[in-house]
Design a protein around this motif. Structure first.
Motif, PDB file in Angstrom:
ATOM      1  N   GLN A 258       0.834  -1.205   0.000  1.00  0.00           N
ATOM      2  CA  GLN A 258       0.000   0.000   0.000  1.00  0.00           C
ATOM      3  C   GLN A 258       0.870   1.257   0.000  1.00  0.00           C
ATOM      4  OE1 GLN A 258      -2.344  -0.718   3.525  1.00  0.00           O
ATOM      5  NE2 GLN A 258      -3.956  -1.812   2.416  1.00  0.00           N
ATOM      6  N   PHE A 259       1.912   1.238   0.820  1.00  0.00           N
ATOM      7  CA  PHE A 259       2.821   2.379   0.855  1.00  0.00           C
ATOM      8  C   PHE A 259       3.503   2.553  -0.502  1.00  0.00           C
ATOM      9  CE2 PHE A 259       7.102   4.175   1.776  1.00  0.00           C
ATOM     10  CZ  PHE A 259       6.693   5.432   2.208  1.00  0.00           C
ATOM     11  N   ASP A 261       2.396   1.746  -3.314  1.00  0.00           N
ATOM     12  CA  ASP A 261       1.413   2.175  -4.301  1.00  0.00           C
ATOM     13  C   ASP A 261       0.936   3.609  -4.080  1.00  0.00           C
ATOM     14  OD1 ASP A 261       1.533  -0.290  -5.520  1.00  0.00           O
ATOM     15  OD2 ASP A 261      -0.200  -1.107  -4.457  1.00  0.00           O
ATOM     16  N   GLY A 262       1.528   4.300  -3.095  1.00  0.00           N
ATOM     17  CA  GLY A 262       1.180   5.698  -2.860  1.00  0.00           C
ATOM     18  C   GLY A 262      -0.109   5.913  -2.115  1.00  0.00           C
ATOM     19  N   LYS A 263      -0.536   4.919  -1.327  1.00  0.00           N
ATOM     20  CA  LYS A 263      -1.801   5.029  -0.590  1.00  0.00           C
ATOM     21  C   LYS A 263      -1.670   5.837   0.697  1.00  0.00           C
ATOM     22  CE  LYS A 263      -3.861   2.295  -3.556  1.00  0.00           C
ATOM     23  NZ  LYS A 263      -4.851   2.845  -4.527  1.00  0.00           N
ATOM     24  N   GLY A 264      -0.467   6.145   1.108  1.00  0.00           N
ATOM     25  CA  GLY A 264      -0.243   6.930   2.311  1.00  0.00           C
ATOM     26  C   GLY A 264       1.117   7.585   2.262  1.00  0.00           C
ATOM     27  N   ALA A 265       1.314   8.591   3.117  1.00  0.00           N
ATOM     28  CA  ALA A 265       2.513   9.422   3.015  1.00  0.00           C
ATOM     29  C   ALA A 265       3.720   8.881   3.765  1.00  0.00           C
ATOM     30  CB  ALA A 265       2.201  10.831   3.513  1.00  0.00           C
ATOM     31  N   MET A 266       3.500   8.188   4.895  1.00  0.00           N
ATOM     32  CA  MET A 266       4.621   7.739   5.735  1.00  0.00           C
ATOM     33  C   MET A 266       4.433   6.287   6.151  1.00  0.00           C
ATOM     34  SD  MET A 266       5.223  10.892   8.440  1.00  0.00           S
ATOM     35  CE  MET A 266       3.505  11.338   8.697  1.00  0.00           C
ATOM     36  N   MET A 267       5.552   5.683   6.535  1.00  0.00           N
ATOM     37  CA  MET A 267       5.502   4.340   7.120  1.00  0.00           C
ATOM     38  C   MET A 267       6.689   4.184   8.064  1.00  0.00           C
ATOM     39  SD  MET A 267       4.890   0.691   5.259  1.00  0.00           S
ATOM     40  CE  MET A 267       4.618  -0.806   6.226  1.00  0.00           C
ATOM     41  N   LEU A 268       6.411   3.879   9.316  1.00  0.00           N
ATOM     42  CA  LEU A 268       7.465   3.634  10.309  1.00  0.00           C
ATOM     43  C   LEU A 268       7.898   2.184  10.180  1.00  0.00           C
ATOM     44  CD1 LEU A 268       9.107   4.721  12.744  1.00  0.00           C
ATOM     45  CD2 LEU A 268       7.269   3.866  14.222  1.00  0.00           C
ATOM     46  N   MET A 269       9.153   1.984   9.766  1.00  0.00           N
ATOM     47  CA  MET A 269       9.578   0.610   9.475  1.00  0.00           C
ATOM     48  C   MET A 269      11.103   0.536   9.437  1.00  0.00           C
ATOM     49  SD  MET A 269       8.866  -2.512   9.030  1.00  0.00           S
ATOM     50  CE  MET A 269       7.130  -2.212   9.404  1.00  0.00           C
ATOM     51  N   LEU A 270      11.611  -0.681   9.533  1.00  0.00           N
ATOM     52  CA  LEU A 270      13.037  -0.918   9.372  1.00  0.00           C
ATOM     53  C   LEU A 270      13.396  -0.871   7.889  1.00  0.00           C
ATOM     54  CD1 LEU A 270      13.639  -4.574   8.979  1.00  0.00           C
ATOM     55  CD2 LEU A 270      11.716  -4.047  10.467  1.00  0.00           C
ATOM     56  N   ASN A 271      14.678  -0.862   7.568  1.00  0.00           N
ATOM     57  CA  ASN A 271      15.067  -0.650   6.184  1.00  0.00           C
ATOM     58  C   ASN A 271      14.769  -1.812   5.241  1.00  0.00           C
ATOM     59  OD1 ASN A 271      17.638  -0.412   8.170  1.00  0.00           O
ATOM     60  ND2 ASN A 271      18.023  -2.054   6.704  1.00  0.00           N
TER      61      ASN A 271
END
Length: 423
Positions: A258-259, A261-271
């Motif tokens: 989803q991220f 595909d541009g469905k949201g601006a941010m994502m907190l995640m590891l690399n």
């Protein structure tokens, strides 16, 4: 029998005979179980396996791949089986300690001689050391931070470089919402992606000392002020409803897609998101490198944690009990600098083999590598560091906090109760 049928039968017999000969030639088969979805990374591993086989006649390396959650669910049962894999993926921490205690992991101290050990950053080897014995071969490090879509930030008029504090993050969320953009994507169904918020806030609020005091059982332990405040500050974000619709039902791979595909601006995640996003986005590319940004987890006003403190991993490999010596030998081959430089150059991960990080080309991975190297306190993920039973509770309370189903005090008390039961 016709000539055509006779030739077909002969061909089948020859094929069967050749297959039997191939199996017979493989005197030893090393079975490896990896947590990976990226076809590119899988290709990298398969190439290393074939090159090892070429220089070790009679040895077959069979690399199999599972998705993160599927791996975790199957691992306990697999380790109890006589047909368990020889090499397994590890996050170290309390889960490793429990596996060592259960007697299912080989002690690699006798085979990891000084030259092999010297390949690695010392802290990486230490992460796989239990009671002064080495039980694992470290592979890579990671840092949790906010990935962001530069185009969506620009559309909302958000400057990522200005997000330094928690209040700055909340302000960015409000701006994105005002622009009709979903601020944050997360995988609530798997829960562990959400635990990055609660645990990172605890690091920012209480620093290293608060976590170590809780481990020692001082004060109220994990029910102490730091961990309650972590839930309270997280609630400030949750109350803004920043996550995508249906986030509690989204797995990590789905949310990464989803991220991408541009469905949201941010994502907190590891690399690892860089690989997972590509594997799960609709076009198998995700956000292009020049459109993808990253910034560290913000500070909290009045917090005791150092802004350079990092939350992340030191992932690696374990050899299961009773495995052939070729299992550890393959890991020794894999950890050669040439192989690790290739992984760094291709942007698969950040190696912990000395002298390889200069090969990293991806700007985000370069930044993360620099951050971890400068960090005086690199905290392993809470859900792995605290062991499987306590880690599961940490993930549960984090998801419940995100859903508004639990109060911050209840969440901290639940973790402390789980910790006491595990001792």
């Amino acid at each position: 029998m016709s000539y055509k049928k006779l030739m077909l039968a002969a061909a089948c017999a020859i094929t069967a005979s050749c297959s039997g000969m191939t199996a017979a030639l493989a005197d030893v088969t090393v079975r490896m179980l990896h947590v990976e979805q990226s076809p590119q990374v899988a290709g990298f591993w398969n190439d290393i396996a074939r090159r090892y086989e070429a220089s070790h006649p009679g040895v077959k390396v069979d690399v199999q791949y599972l998705e993160n959650e599927a791996y975790k669910k199957k691992l306990t049962t697999l380790l109890q089986s006589s047909d368990r894999p020889n090499i397994i993926y590890s996050w170290a921490g309390g889960v490793l300690r429990d596996q060592v205690k259960a007697g299912v992991i080989e002690d690699l101290t006798p085979v990891m001689d000084a030259p092999w050990k010297a390949r690695f950053v010392p802290a990486a080897v230490q992460a796989y050391t239990v009671n002064d014995k080495v039980y694992g071969v470290p592979m890579h490090t990671a840092q949790v931070g906010f990935f962001y879509n530069k185009d969506l930030f620009a559309k909302a008029g958000v400057d990522a470089s200005s997000i330094k504090t928690w209040d700055d993050l909340l302000g960015a969320v409000k701006k994105l919402q005002a622009a009709g953009i979903t601020p944050i994507i997360t995988g609530g169904a798997d829960k562990w992606p959400v635990h990055f918020y609660w645990s990172h806030l605890a690091i920012r609020i209480g620093g290293k000392e608060a976590f170590e005091a809780a481990l020692r059982g001082e004060g109220k332990g994990f029910a102490d002020t730091t961990f309650v405040q972590a839930g309270e500050v997280f609630k400030q974000l949750v109350d803004l409803k920043p996550f995508q619709a249906g986030f509690l039902g989204a797995t990590y791979p789905q949310s990464a897609g989803q991220f991408g595909d541009g469905k949201g601006a941010m994502m907190l995640m590891l690399n690892n998101l860089l690989n997972t996003m590509k594997a799960n986005s609709a076009d198998k590319v995700g956000i292009p490198e020049d459109k993808l940004g990253w910034f560290p987890f913000p500070t909290v006003a009045g917090g005791k944690g150092d802004p350079s403190d990092t939350l992340g991993g030191l992932n690696g490999w374990l050899v299961t009990k009773g495995s052939p010596k070729e299992a550890s030998d393959f890991l020794k081959f894999f950890s050669e600098a040439e192989n690790q430089r290739q992984a760094a150059e291709r942007g698969f991960y950040i190696p912990v083999v000395i002298g390889t990080q200069d090969a990293i080309k991806h700007p985000i991975l370069r930044q993360v590598a620099e951050n971890v190297s400068k960090s005086k306190y690199h905290q392993l993920y809470y859900d792995q560091m605290l062991g499987p039973s306590v880690g599961a509770v940490v993930n549960d309370i984090s998801a419940d906090l995100a859903a508004g189903r639990m109060k911050p005090t209840e969440a901290a008390e639940a973790v402390q109760q789980a910790w006491e039961l595990a001792q």
